[in-house]
Design a protein around this motif. Structure first.
Motif, PDB file in Angstrom:
ATOM      1  N   GLU A  89       9.090   6.796   2.436  1.00 45.52           N
ATOM      2  CA  GLU A  89       8.577   6.767   3.802  1.00 45.52           C
ATOM      3  C   GLU A  89       7.059   6.903   3.794  1.00 45.52           C
ATOM      4  N   ARG A  90       6.556   7.249   2.637  1.00 44.32           N
ATOM      5  CA  ARG A  90       5.126   7.553   2.548  1.00 44.32           C
ATOM      6  C   ARG A  90       4.310   6.277   2.376  1.00 44.32           C
ATOM      7  N   PRO A  91       2.998   6.390   2.663  1.00 42.79           N
ATOM      8  CA  PRO A  91       2.153   5.206   2.470  1.00 42.79           C
ATOM      9  C   PRO A  91       2.021   4.855   0.979  1.00 42.79           C
ATOM     10  N   ASP A  92       1.638   3.617   0.701  1.00 41.89           N
ATOM     11  CA  ASP A  92       1.354   3.172  -0.660  1.00 41.89           C
ATOM     12  C   ASP A  92       0.210   3.994  -1.243  1.00 41.89           C
ATOM     13  N   LEU A  93       0.307   4.281  -2.529  1.00 38.58           N
ATOM     14  CA  LEU A  93      -0.790   4.997  -3.202  1.00 38.58           C
ATOM     15  C   LEU A  93      -2.124   4.287  -2.987  1.00 38.58           C
ATOM     16  N   ASP A 123       3.607  15.281   3.908  1.00 38.94           N
ATOM     17  CA  ASP A 123       4.108  14.959   5.249  1.00 38.94           C
ATOM     18  C   ASP A 123       3.072  15.319   6.314  1.00 38.94           C
ATOM     19  N   LYS A 124       2.493  16.508   6.168  1.00 37.59           N
ATOM     20  CA  LYS A 124       1.537  16.964   7.176  1.00 37.59           C
ATOM     21  C   LYS A 124       0.260  16.142   7.196  1.00 37.59           C
ATOM     22  N   LEU A 125      -0.132  15.640   6.026  1.00 38.91           N
ATOM     23  CA  LEU A 125      -1.398  14.898   5.939  1.00 38.91           C
ATOM     24  C   LEU A 125      -1.203  13.383   5.954  1.00 38.91           C
ATOM     25  N   GLY A 126       0.045  12.938   6.006  1.00 43.15           N
ATOM     26  CA  GLY A 126       0.310  11.499   5.907  1.00 43.15           C
ATOM     27  C   GLY A 126      -0.144  10.952   4.561  1.00 43.15           C
ATOM     28  N   ALA A 127       0.055  11.763   3.525  1.00 40.21           N
ATOM     29  CA  ALA A 127      -0.484  11.414   2.204  1.00 40.21           C
ATOM     30  C   ALA A 127       0.538  10.700   1.326  1.00 40.21           C
ATOM     31  N   ALA A 128       0.023   9.933   0.370  1.00 41.04           N
ATOM     32  CA  ALA A 128       0.841   9.393  -0.706  1.00 41.04           C
ATOM     33  C   ALA A 128       0.853  10.421  -1.831  1.00 41.04           C
ATOM     34  N   ILE A 129       1.920  10.388  -2.639  1.00 40.94           N
ATOM     35  CA  ILE A 129       2.010  11.330  -3.759  1.00 40.94           C
ATOM     36  C   ILE A 129       1.806  10.588  -5.070  1.00 40.94           C
ATOM     37  N   ALA A 152      -3.093   2.340  -0.641  1.00 46.66           N
ATOM     38  CA  ALA A 152      -3.552   2.155   0.736  1.00 46.66           C
ATOM     39  C   ALA A 152      -3.740   3.473   1.482  1.00 46.66           C
ATOM     40  N   ALA A 153      -3.242   4.572   0.920  1.00 46.00           N
ATOM     41  CA  ALA A 153      -3.256   5.845   1.645  1.00 46.00           C
ATOM     42  C   ALA A 153      -4.668   6.402   1.773  1.00 46.00           C
ATOM     43  N   SER A 154      -4.937   7.067   2.915  1.00 48.94           N
ATOM     44  CA  SER A 154      -6.258   7.669   3.069  1.00 48.94           C
ATOM     45  C   SER A 154      -6.282   9.085   2.496  1.00 48.94           C
ATOM     46  N   VAL A 155      -5.090   9.638   2.247  1.00 47.42           N
ATOM     47  CA  VAL A 155      -5.004  10.929   1.561  1.00 47.42           C
ATOM     48  C   VAL A 155      -3.997  10.791   0.419  1.00 47.42           C
ATOM     49  N   VAL A 156      -4.370  11.293  -0.760  1.00 42.58           N
ATOM     50  CA  VAL A 156      -3.452  11.272  -1.902  1.00 42.58           C
ATOM     51  C   VAL A 156      -3.382  12.676  -2.472  1.00 42.58           C
ATOM     52  N   ILE A 157      -2.158  13.143  -2.718  1.00 44.13           N
ATOM     53  CA  ILE A 157      -1.992  14.429  -3.403  1.00 44.13           C
ATOM     54  C   ILE A 157      -1.231  14.165  -4.706  1.00 44.13           C
ATOM     55  N   PRO A 206      -9.136   7.306  -2.036  1.00 44.62           N
ATOM     56  CA  PRO A 206      -8.859   7.725  -0.657  1.00 44.62           C
ATOM     57  C   PRO A 206      -9.985   8.597  -0.099  1.00 44.62           C
ATOM     58  N   ASP A 207      -9.888   8.919   1.187  1.00 50.65           N
ATOM     59  CA  ASP A 207     -10.861   9.831   1.791  1.00 50.65           C
ATOM     60  C   ASP A 207     -10.706  11.228   1.210  1.00 50.65           C
ATOM     61  N   LEU A 208      -9.450  11.608   0.937  1.00 49.43           N
ATOM     62  CA  LEU A 208      -9.181  12.946   0.397  1.00 49.43           C
ATOM     63  C   LEU A 208      -8.199  12.828  -0.763  1.00 49.43           C
ATOM     64  N   TYR A 209      -8.582  13.371  -1.903  1.00 48.46           N
ATOM     65  CA  TYR A 209      -7.707  13.385  -3.077  1.00 48.46           C
ATOM     66  C   TYR A 209      -7.495  14.834  -3.490  1.00 48.46           C
ATOM     67  N   ILE A 210      -6.249  15.257  -3.541  1.00 47.50           N
ATOM     68  CA  ILE A 210      -5.948  16.640  -3.919  1.00 47.50           C
ATOM     69  C   ILE A 210      -5.249  16.625  -5.281  1.00 47.50           C
ATOM     70  N   ALA A 211      -5.908  17.197  -6.291  1.00 46.66           N
ATOM     71  CA  ALA A 211      -5.363  17.227  -7.646  1.00 46.66           C
ATOM     72  C   ALA A 211      -4.760  18.601  -7.894  1.00 46.66           C
TER      73      ALA A 211
END
Lengths: 308, 250
Positions: A186-190, A217-223, A192-197, A250-255
């Motif tokens: 259900e998540r956006p493509d890696l 889910d909360k950030l609309g992020a791809a994993i 194309a996503a503006s947030v990736v975790i 992406p705009d935000l990348y969480i490693a």
């Protein structure tokens, strides 16, 4: 000059990356034609005709192109090639598959993964996993290029290009499609996503990747994942971010639990904002992170999820 | 069936490359070199096919100066039967590499050519596909499963969003992705044995090809350095910074 851009799609939707490849074509400068090779792909054709900067959309709608088999698609492109000085495709797995085949049939070199256009024959591309940036001049009369889309912005989609149906069918008859096994998400493509975790070896096992779900889910992020996590069998390879996996910006990348090997940094260091969560304060990921937190991810993730 | 495995000598994947001060290229002097990781996976796959009784002979091939014999010996120690070095001091474009390999394919008539999907130095991801085009063979790129079935090979490919399986008529080209297998380590007896396996040297000039470079490297620069940011003390502070300073979440 005339430029042929190969549309990236899945027969039902035009991939957003195509809009960035068209931007690269605009930077080269010239009359831009978009080729849609697929099967039963009218939606893609409609979307393609609206891409700004495109004057014509060539449509090859035939079962031979349904699965983008490189053997068939490359023959189609090389048949059309005489009219164009530049042929561009997106550097995703489909374009990476058929484009070198196109180049070899045309007896020209390919310039892979360009991130900037210097002039109509000179391009910038990363080498050594992005640890060096090469400026390369093509000496061929025809340029075959794949475009790394993180280097270009998407063009708008309020254009109105002429649609031309092709009746040539190029079926090499040496390969066939057997099956697809796509990850349903259900998540956006890696890409194309503006947030990736992304999770790394620190996640310890595949089950723990569920800890990323709530935040995603909360950030609309791809994993995503590091190669270490893929190699350890935690998650499938199509989640891999890195030199040999997906390149994302992406705009935000969480490693999370990612040490920051060269290989991984190559895939994400162009992200706008990077956050690192790692319990090792010496981890190299902190050298590229805008915000780092030294913490055990098993404490930090639930807390982060609750506070978003 | 015979399998050809082209391999490349590259910088060891653990070594961070440096750009020369004059920006002419990267500096590889005194750098640790190794077999390209994807090529090592290609050798391993060929060896496994031989162990499974599908393959009868494995030929490893590399194009470069004498130093690449070191990587060919590694391939022989891993289980290749014989090796070919195409000798050249030039750094050739992927297209010219593919043209040389095409000549060897014509000579050796392998049923399968297994290559790495990309080398970790130039990161081109081209040679296998180009060789497939020049030989007119089908290609199974970015393979995670390879199954020979009669006169066909089924290749499961790592594609965006998942996996795609294609059936290719033999002879065919396969390029390897990471998850295809985990390469073994060469045992000491096998390393000793490899020294006695045949390694033929053929000058690139003998193939009668025009190998003029098609691209010119104008300059190589280091990437823009990213500045390290700040370490925050708590999740609350992190969320606050992301909201109000970076403005990437709302």
């Amino acid at each position: 000059m005339s430029i042929l851009v190969i549309a990236e799609h899945d027969n039902s939707a035009l991939k957003a990356e195509t809009l960035k490849t068209v931007n690269a074509a605009q930077k080269i400068g010239g009359d831009i034609t978009l080729l849609v090779a697929g099967f039963d792909c009218q939606n893609v054709v409609d979307a393609a005709s609206k891409v700004n900067g495109v004057s014509k959309v060539l449509v090859a709608d035939n079962a031979a192109y349904e699965y983008q088999l490189a053997e068939n698609v490359s023959l189609l492109i090389t048949e059309l090639a005489a009219d164009y000085e530049h042929i561009l495709a997106t550097a995703l797995t489909t374009g990476k598959n058929f484009m070198p085949r196109v180049a070899a049939i045309l007896d020209v070199a390919q310039i892979s993964d360009i991130i900037a256009v210097e002039s109509s024959d000179t391009f910038v591309r990363p080498i050594y996993a992005g640890n060096a940036i090469a400026t390369v001049q093509s000496l061929d009369s025809k340029k075959v290029i794949t475009v790394r889309t993180t280097g270009f912005d998407a063009v708008a989609t309020d254009g109105n290009a002429e649609i031309i149906n092709l009746d040539t069918v190029t079926d090499a008859g040496i390969s066939s499609h057997v099956s697809d096994e796509f990850t349903v998400s259900e998540r956006p493509d890696l890409g194309a996503a503006s947030v990736v975790i992304s999770g790394g070896r620190g996640m310890q096992n595949g089950d723990n990747f569920k800890l990323l779900d709530g935040i995603a889910d909360k950030l609309g992020a791809a994993i995503g994942a590091s190669r270490a996590a893929v190699d350890a069998g935690f998650v499938p390879n199509d989640m891999q971010v890195g030199q040999t996996g997906k390149i994302v910006a992406p705009d935000l990348y969480i490693a999370v639990g990612i040490s920051g090997a060269i290989q991984h940094l190559a895939g994400m260091k162009d992200s706008k904002v990077i956050v690192a969560i790692n319990k090792d304060p010496e981890a190299p990921i902190f050298q590229v992170a805008d915000y780092g937190i030294v913490a055990d991810l098993f404490d930090a993730l639930p807390e982060l999820e609750s506070k978003l | 069936m015979k399998v050809l495995v082209p391999i490349k000598r590259v910088i060891d994947y653990n070594v961070k490359v440096r750009v020369k001060p004059d920006h002419s290229n990267v500096d590889l002097a005194n750098t640790k070199m190794a077999i390209n990781p994807f090529c090592e996976i290609a050798v391993e796959e060929a060896v496994r096919l031989k162990e499974a009784g599908v393959v009868t002979e494995i030929i490893a091939i590399s194009i470069g100066d004498k130093s690449c014999q070191e990587q060919l010996r590694t391939a022989l120690a891993l289980g290749a039967d014989r090796a070919i070095q195409i000798d050249t001091d030039e750094s050739l474009d992927a297209l010219n590499i593919a043209k040389l390999l095409q000549k060897v394919v014509e000579e050796e008539q392998p049923q399968l050519v297994i290559l790495g999907k990309q080398s970790i130095d130039s990161d081109n991801n081209q040679t296998g596909q180009m060789l497939a085009a020049l030989t007119g063979m089908p290609q199974g790129t970015f393979a995670s499963v390879v199954k020979v079935d009669g006169d066909k090979v089924n290749v499961t490919r790592e594609v965006d969003g998942g996996l795609q399986t294609v059936a290719l008529n033999l002879p065919a080209i396969v390029t390897t992705d990471l998850r295809l297998n985990e390469p073994r380590y060469a045992s000491l007896p096998n390393i000793m044995k490899a020294k006695r396996k045949p390694l033929a040297v053929k000058p690139a000039a003998d193939f009668g090809l025009n190998l003029t470079a098609r691209t010119k490297l104008l300059k190589v620069t280091p990437p823009a350095e990213r500045q390290a940011g700040i370490v925050v003390e708590s999740i609350d502070e992190l969320v606050e910074k992301l909201k109000n300073e970076a403005k990437v979440i709302s």
